[in-house]
Design a protein around this motif. Sequence first.
Motif, short mmCIF file in Angstrom:
data_model
loop_
_atom_site.label_atom_id
_atom_site.label_comp_id
_atom_site.label_asym_id
_atom_site.label_seq_id
_atom_site.Cartn_x
_atom_site.Cartn_y
_atom_site.Cartn_z
N ASP A 240 10.52 -42.07 -20.97
CA ASP A 240 9.26 -41.43 -20.61
C ASP A 240 9.27 -41.04 -19.13
N LEU A 241 9.14 -39.75 -18.87
CA LEU A 241 9.06 -39.24 -17.50
C LEU A 241 7.67 -39.55 -16.94
N SER B 83 3.82 -36.83 -14.56
CA SER B 83 3.96 -35.41 -14.88
C SER B 83 2.81 -34.58 -14.33
N VAL C 64 18.41 -39.94 -13.59
CA VAL C 64 17.26 -39.81 -12.69
C VAL C 64 17.66 -40.07 -11.24
N SER D 263 7.79 -48.18 -22.39
CA SER D 263 8.28 -47.04 -21.60
C SER D 263 7.22 -46.52 -20.65
N HIS E 201 11.23 -31.50 -16.11
CA HIS E 201 11.10 -31.89 -17.51
C HIS E 201 12.38 -31.56 -18.28
N HIS F 226 10.58 -42.84 -13.94
CA HIS F 226 10.53 -42.83 -15.40
C HIS F 226 10.56 -44.26 -15.91
N ASP G 36 6.57 -35.28 -22.39
CA ASP G 36 7.62 -35.66 -21.46
C ASP G 36 8.35 -36.93 -21.91
N ARG G 37 8.30 -37.21 -23.20
CA ARG G 37 8.91 -38.43 -23.73
C ARG G 37 9.79 -38.10 -24.94
N TYR H 161 15.27 -33.83 -17.24
CA TYR H 161 15.11 -35.21 -17.72
C TYR H 161 15.34 -35.31 -19.23
#
Length: 244
Positions: free
Chosen positions: A51-52, A55, A121, A186, A71, A144, A95-96, A74
């Motif tokens: 998970d970023l 965002s 990352v 996450s 995005h 993340h 974003d996951r 990643y």
Amino acid sequence: MTVLSDKIATNAKTLWTVAWNERTGQVVPSTDEIAHSNGAVKVEATYLYADLADSTEMQKLYGSDFAARVHRMYLGGACEVIRAQGGEIRSFDGDRVMGIFMGKRMRNDATSAALKINWVVCEVINKLTINRKRSNGDWWKVSHGVGIDSGEALIVRAGVRNRPGGSNHNDLISIGAAPAIAAKLSGLRNVGGATIVTDNVYRYLQDSTKLSTKDKTNMFKGPQTRDVDPYKVTTYTSSWWTRP
């Protein structure tokens, strides 16, 4: 003409009353291997959610172009790592990304993937996006979280099928404690590291997965007890990365 409300109610009644055609799976199923009407596959699997973070702030501070590039870097990097470690990707959520691992090494493979995603990352994305500051003046970095849990889950299909033109809009969903806990882990922030695994993962890890290559230091700290509503879980956290 069918009224939409009647169609939805009829479909819901069918889904509520139909008996599952359930089987046990030895590999991660694909969408077309599960019947939309009543298909279900029970699996013993390890779930990884990457998970970023931040965002919304990223887009606000630096614009859509920058956020979109981060995005893509990643999610693209995470997907490459998950597949290289033997995982199957079955879901994206903004974003996951979710990876499913099965087999004798599923916990080790998923954990290795998490440590390598952290390399993406720390050593790739953040070295390309340096020299940016937050609104409070602090230097900004991409952050993340990767959550991992292992256990039994039921995989089914959900969504729309048989649309005019033959197109379908449905996907696989995993129901069970393991995918739910991994997803929530996450999303935790400031817990001492990007990788969080449950005890049901950690106690199966081999030294080659949990100890550093150079001096055999344990890369994980713990145990810590966390409330992951509605579960209470024991976790181990790592801030380390390993090169893919």
